[in-house]
Design a protein around this motif. Sequence first.
Motif, PDB file in Angstrom:
ATOM      1  N   ALA A 131      32.958  21.464  44.600  1.00  0.00           N
ATOM      2  CA  ALA A 131      32.672  22.526  45.557  1.00  0.00           C
ATOM      3  C   ALA A 131      32.521  21.977  46.967  1.00  0.00           C
ATOM      4  N   THR A 138      37.684  28.808  52.932  1.00  0.00           N
ATOM      5  CA  THR A 138      38.007  29.753  51.861  1.00  0.00           C
ATOM      6  C   THR A 138      39.504  30.050  51.886  1.00  0.00           C
ATOM      7  N   VAL A 156      40.176  29.660  44.648  1.00  0.00           N
ATOM      8  CA  VAL A 156      39.858  30.803  43.784  1.00  0.00           C
ATOM      9  C   VAL A 156      38.369  31.113  43.848  1.00  0.00           C
ATOM     10  N   GLY A 157      37.558  30.080  43.807  1.00  0.00           N
ATOM     11  CA  GLY A 157      36.113  30.257  43.841  1.00  0.00           C
ATOM     12  C   GLY A 157      35.416  28.918  43.754  1.00  0.00           C
ATOM     13  N   ASP A 159      31.413  27.143  42.808  1.00  0.00           N
ATOM     14  CA  ASP A 159      30.083  27.363  42.235  1.00  0.00           C
ATOM     15  C   ASP A 159      29.166  26.242  42.707  1.00  0.00           C
ATOM     16  N   ALA A 165      34.641  23.656  41.931  1.00  0.00           N
ATOM     17  CA  ALA A 165      35.489  24.647  42.592  1.00  0.00           C
ATOM     18  C   ALA A 165      36.830  24.698  41.882  1.00  0.00           C
ATOM     19  N   LEU A 285      35.186  31.399  36.804  1.00  0.00           N
ATOM     20  CA  LEU A 285      35.704  31.582  38.160  1.00  0.00           C
ATOM     21  C   LEU A 285      37.089  32.214  38.130  1.00  0.00           C
ATOM     22  N   THR A 288      36.450  36.050  37.029  1.00  0.00           N
ATOM     23  CA  THR A 288      35.689  36.972  37.894  1.00  0.00           C
ATOM     24  C   THR A 288      35.521  36.492  39.331  1.00  0.00           C
ATOM     25  N   GLY A 289      35.851  35.228  39.595  1.00  0.00           N
ATOM     26  CA  GLY A 289      35.664  34.692  40.933  1.00  0.00           C
ATOM     27  C   GLY A 289      34.258  34.211  41.216  1.00  0.00           C
ATOM     28  N   ARG A 290      33.349  34.366  40.269  1.00  0.00           N
ATOM     29  CA  ARG A 290      31.964  33.914  40.462  1.00  0.00           C
ATOM     30  C   ARG A 290      31.369  33.533  39.113  1.00  0.00           C
TER      31      ARG A 290
END
Length: 378
Positions: A131, A138, A156-157, A159, A165, A285, A288-290
């Motif tokens: 990350a 982004t 993509v995302g 955490d 990431a 991720l 849902t992206g999170r």
Amino acid sequence: MSTKGREGGIVYTYYPGRGSWQVEPPEPPEPPPPPPRRGRLTAAVAGIVAGSLLAWLLGGLLPGRHRERERASAVIAPAPVPGTTTPAPRHGDEPADIAGAVLPSVVLVTAPGGTGSGVVYDAEGTVLTDAHVVAATTGEVTLRLTDGAALQAAVVGADPVSGLAVLKAVDAAGLRPARLGDSDETRVGEEVLAIGSPFGLEGTVTAGIVSALNRTPAGEAGPLALADAIQTDAAINPGNSGGALVDMDGEVIGINTALAGTGTGSAGIGFAIPVNEAKRVADRLLATGRVEHARLGVSALDSPSRPGALVGDLTGGGPADEAGLRQNDVITALAGTAVTSAAGLIAAVRAHRPGERVSVTYERQGTQRTTEVVLTGP
């Protein structure tokens, strides 16, 4: 009339009309009596032996023709179809063989503010990294492959809790997915390779062993604590972040993420996110992206009296508080998983999702107890 005579086995014939003797050729010996008649089995065995002998003789007398047949067979055999992954090295292969198999699956990641490394996760172009490598953006980042090709990728995302990431390459044609192992099977003392791009030197391989498991690196605290990390003495330097920690089966068992010491170079103590945790976070991720991490609602320290996590402060109305846990209780297991330290408790909780009901085993004043806890989210 002729007259025959014999001397020492030689036959002589006297012919009066010629007035001379003539030596006659020896008579052929009588043929031996015929052998007893063989049964079908005996004849079959004799045929096999004769055939084998003939094949051996032909092979010996005609080596050129025999080799030509071998070459012809090799030529007409179908060639293996190339796949999207490098053939797996065998356990016990030289580090050079293992590195050669894994290097095409590790990329250099360039993002605004710095560089790092990444591991190709699947054939769809998913790449895992840390990350903090992409924390400043982004938008798009650049991936450089071992063959020099450059690809664009999007974030993509990320955490921040696990430190992982996920990136997605725009064109996945040149990417080769890594083989992911099972970090739960990792053992202290086994040999590993760390592969990445320290100081921007892409395709760098260092070697060492697994030094320890279930580490919480010094200096990390609170919800951002890296728990359950794999510790290694394979050199990890700035730029190795997001690269691969690989076992001797050529499988990725961790994503390199941190180093101990001054922060400017390897001190022989580096850390990697276990690949099982990385897979779990990456899948969420991608979906849902999170990532929502489960929480028990306690702060904990290592127990000084026995293996376990000593409960400190509790969140009022939180899961542990509602389940009856109290300060100074020692948690020894969660959902059947033994807990031997505070880091182990964090890792055990993170293995579950918010809303799950789990059992918690703990000791209070020498008495072992068990309660049910419903974990919450952020």
